[in-house]
Design a protein around this motif. Structure first.
Motif, PDB file in Angstrom:
ATOM      1  N   PHE A   1      31.082 121.134  28.104  1.00 37.09           N
ATOM      2  CA  PHE A   1      30.186 120.022  27.796  1.00 37.09           C
ATOM      3  C   PHE A   1      30.344 118.899  28.815  1.00 37.09           C
ATOM      4  N   GLY A   2      31.591 118.547  29.127  1.00 36.98           N
ATOM      5  CA  GLY A   2      31.846 117.495  30.103  1.00 36.98           C
ATOM      6  C   GLY A   2      31.299 117.850  31.476  1.00 36.98           C
ATOM      7  N   TYR A   3      31.431 119.122  31.845  1.00 43.97           N
ATOM      8  CA  TYR A   3      30.932 119.561  33.153  1.00 43.97           C
ATOM      9  C   TYR A   3      29.406 119.500  33.208  1.00 43.97           C
ATOM     10  N   VAL A   4      28.757 119.946  32.145  1.00 42.95           N
ATOM     11  CA  VAL A   4      27.288 119.902  32.097  1.00 42.95           C
ATOM     12  C   VAL A   4      26.796 118.464  32.141  1.00 42.95           C
ATOM     13  N   ILE A   5      27.423 117.589  31.366  1.00 43.34           N
ATOM     14  CA  ILE A   5      27.049 116.173  31.375  1.00 43.34           C
ATOM     15  C   ILE A   5      27.213 115.581  32.770  1.00 43.34           C
ATOM     16  N   PHE A   6      28.308 115.945  33.424  1.00 47.46           N
ATOM     17  CA  PHE A   6      28.583 115.409  34.764  1.00 47.46           C
ATOM     18  C   PHE A   6      27.551 115.895  35.779  1.00 47.46           C
ATOM     19  N   VAL A   7      27.323 117.206  35.804  1.00 52.45           N
ATOM     20  CA  VAL A   7      26.443 117.799  36.820  1.00 52.45           C
ATOM     21  C   VAL A   7      24.975 117.488  36.558  1.00 52.45           C
ATOM     22  N   GLN A   8      24.564 117.524  35.278  1.00 54.65           N
ATOM     23  CA  GLN A   8      23.145 117.378  34.958  1.00 54.65           C
ATOM     24  C   GLN A   8      22.699 115.923  34.774  1.00 54.65           C
ATOM     25  N   LEU A   9      23.632 115.035  34.392  1.00 55.66           N
ATOM     26  CA  LEU A   9      23.221 113.662  34.074  1.00 55.66           C
ATOM     27  C   LEU A   9      23.928 112.601  34.915  1.00 55.66           C
ATOM     28  N   ILE A  10      25.253 112.599  34.871  1.00 54.32           N
ATOM     29  CA  ILE A  10      25.991 111.521  35.516  1.00 54.32           C
ATOM     30  C   ILE A  10      25.824 111.535  37.025  1.00 54.32           C
ATOM     31  N   LEU A  11      26.045 112.692  37.642  1.00 53.95           N
ATOM     32  CA  LEU A  11      25.949 112.782  39.108  1.00 53.95           C
ATOM     33  C   LEU A  11      24.536 112.483  39.615  1.00 53.95           C
ATOM     34  N   PRO A  12      23.476 113.099  39.050  1.00 52.84           N
ATOM     35  CA  PRO A  12      22.116 112.750  39.503  1.00 52.84           C
ATOM     36  C   PRO A  12      21.796 111.263  39.329  1.00 52.84           C
ATOM     37  N   PHE A  13      22.259 110.667  38.241  1.00 51.54           N
ATOM     38  CA  PHE A  13      22.000 109.238  38.029  1.00 51.54           C
ATOM     39  C   PHE A  13      22.652 108.395  39.123  1.00 51.54           C
TER      40      PHE A  13
ATOM     41  N   THR B   1      33.959 113.246  49.734  1.00 49.17           N
ATOM     42  CA  THR B   1      35.203 113.956  50.036  1.00 49.17           C
ATOM     43  C   THR B   1      35.622 114.805  48.838  1.00 49.17           C
ATOM     44  N   VAL B   2      36.339 115.852  49.127  1.00 47.43           N
ATOM     45  CA  VAL B   2      36.818 116.758  48.083  1.00 47.43           C
ATOM     46  C   VAL B   2      37.689 116.001  47.081  1.00 47.43           C
ATOM     47  N   ASP B   3      38.568 115.170  47.603  1.00 47.23           N
ATOM     48  CA  ASP B   3      39.499 114.423  46.764  1.00 47.23           C
ATOM     49  C   ASP B   3      38.768 113.531  45.766  1.00 47.23           C
ATOM     50  N   ARG B   4      37.854 112.702  46.255  1.00 53.54           N
ATOM     51  CA  ARG B   4      37.151 111.754  45.384  1.00 53.54           C
ATOM     52  C   ARG B   4      36.224 112.467  44.402  1.00 53.54           C
ATOM     53  N   TYR B   5      35.533 113.510  44.868  1.00 50.61           N
ATOM     54  CA  TYR B   5      34.572 114.201  44.004  1.00 50.61           C
ATOM     55  C   TYR B   5      35.274 114.859  42.819  1.00 50.61           C
ATOM     56  N   PHE B   6      36.333 115.605  43.104  1.00 46.11           N
ATOM     57  CA  PHE B   6      36.983 116.343  42.023  1.00 46.11           C
ATOM     58  C   PHE B   6      37.810 115.433  41.113  1.00 46.11           C
ATOM     59  N   LYS B   7      38.332 114.340  41.645  1.00 42.35           N
ATOM     60  CA  LYS B   7      39.010 113.379  40.770  1.00 42.35           C
ATOM     61  C   LYS B   7      38.028 112.778  39.776  1.00 42.35           C
ATOM     62  N   PHE B   8      36.827 112.480  40.247  1.00 37.53           N
ATOM     63  CA  PHE B   8      35.791 111.953  39.365  1.00 37.53           C
ATOM     64  C   PHE B   8      35.362 113.007  38.346  1.00 37.53           C
ATOM     65  N   LEU B   9      35.220 114.243  38.798  1.00 37.97           N
ATOM     66  CA  LEU B   9      34.848 115.347  37.914  1.00 37.97           C
ATOM     67  C   LEU B   9      35.891 115.539  36.815  1.00 37.97           C
ATOM     68  N   PHE B  10      37.164 115.554  37.193  1.00 36.60           N
ATOM     69  CA  PHE B  10      38.234 115.737  36.214  1.00 36.60           C
ATOM     70  C   PHE B  10      38.318 114.556  35.251  1.00 36.60           C
ATOM     71  N   ARG B  11      38.004 113.367  35.737  1.00 39.73           N
ATOM     72  CA  ARG B  11      38.056 112.168  34.894  1.00 39.73           C
ATOM     73  C   ARG B  11      37.023 112.237  33.772  1.00 39.73           C
ATOM     74  N   VAL B  12      35.947 112.968  34.016  1.00 40.70           N
ATOM     75  CA  VAL B  12      34.902 113.113  32.994  1.00 40.70           C
ATOM     76  C   VAL B  12      35.174 114.308  32.085  1.00 40.70           C
ATOM     77  N   THR B  13      35.517 115.448  32.655  1.00 42.85           N
ATOM     78  CA  THR B  13      35.602 116.687  31.875  1.00 42.85           C
ATOM     79  C   THR B  13      36.859 116.793  31.014  1.00 42.85           C
ATOM     80  N   ILE B  14      38.012 116.413  31.553  1.00 44.00           N
ATOM     81  CA  ILE B  14      39.263 116.588  30.815  1.00 44.00           C
ATOM     82  C   ILE B  14      39.309 115.739  29.537  1.00 44.00           C
ATOM     83  N   PRO B  15      38.877 114.454  29.557  1.00 48.44           N
ATOM     84  CA  PRO B  15      38.833 113.709  28.288  1.00 48.44           C
ATOM     85  C   PRO B  15      37.967 114.383  27.228  1.00 48.44           C
TER      86      PRO B  15
END
Length: 258
Positions: A123-135, A149-163
């Motif tokens: 759910f977190g990944y779908v929200i991130f890819v479909q809504l948060i990132l496009p916005f 950068t790989v570092d910044r992108y995946f840190k942001f991704l993990f910050r959304v999905t893991i919670p």
């Protein structure tokens, strides 16, 4: 002499418990390492899965970022793979103290914990890819050159999905605490408005400052809380029923005994 024997029995029980605990911890650590190595082996496939739908390229600014992405991806794989094994080891450790009925019920928690964690990640990944990132990308509107950068992108991704993965465990945690008598559905209903407030704050922290996105993020969390109340009621009713049956049986035994 009797007191000395009691002390020895306590020491033996403590030693047995520590030995059993150590064995469970070792099995969990071995599983984590095995899944971590598996993640390392298939790192390219895992990485390609996450970047295949991206409309932009990811860059690295230092060799350390390459090592970081290897360890991060492998750790996520190890975390997901180890979770059901960790749950099983905890269950095996407490199993001797459970009744046959409690053993059966608690065993069903293990797949539920794993599936809810996966559901939260998805759910977190779908929200991130479909809504948060496009916005967020839409805010650029051609004003800036985008370098990700790989570092910044995946840190942001993990910050959304893991919670989300952790928050999706709320129903299981609620059922478990209800069975222990720590909480009950009446309490959950009383603190509902405060729980909503906390969940909305969490939603705003995870999502960008856009009302629609914050609403999309917060609503599923609120639904999870309502589901938790329903499940707590089910567990609480069963607990009260078992307590009444036990008291009635105890009363009958006393009556016949007298």
């Amino acid at each position: 002499m009797k007191k000395k024997k009691q002390i020895e029995d306590v020491e033996m029980n403590l030693t047995d418990h520590l030995t059993e605990l150590r064995k469970r911890i070792i099995w969990t650590l071995v599983s984590f390492v095995a899944f971590f190595i598996t993640g390392f082996i298939f790192i390219k496939d895992i990485y390609q899965f996450f970047v295949r739908d991206l409309a932009f390229d990811l860059h690295v600014t230092s060799p350390g970022e390459i090592i970081w992405i290897y360890f991060s991806m492998a750790s996520i794989v190890a975390l997901i793979g180890t979770l059901p094994i960790l749950s099983l080891q905890i269950w095996l450790f407490v199993k001797p103290a459970l009744t046959p009925k409690e053993t059966k019920v608690s065993l069903s928690y293990i797949p539920a914990i794993f599936l809810l964690f996966l559901a939260g990640l998805t759910f977190g990944y779908v929200i991130f890819v479909q809504l948060i990132l496009p916005f967020l990308l839409s805010l650029n509107d051609g004003m800036f050159n985008e370098i990700f950068t790989v570092d910044r992108y995946f840190k942001f991704l993990f910050r959304v999905t893991i919670p989300f993965a952790i928050l999706f465990e709320i129903p299981i945690i609620t059922m478990f605490l209800t069975s222990l008598g720590v909480i009950n559905p009446v309490m959950l209903v009383k603190i509902r408005k405060y729980a909503y407030f906390v969940l909305i704050i969490i939603g705003t922290m995870i999502s960008p400052p856009d009302f629609i996105l914050q609403l999309v993020t917060a609503v599923p969390l609120i639904i999870l809380y309502e589901v938790s109340i329903i499940l707590s009621r089910v567990v609480y009713r069963k607990k009260l029923k078992h307590h009444r049956e036990f008291m009635e049986q105890d009363f009958e035994d006393d009556e016949y005994g007298s």
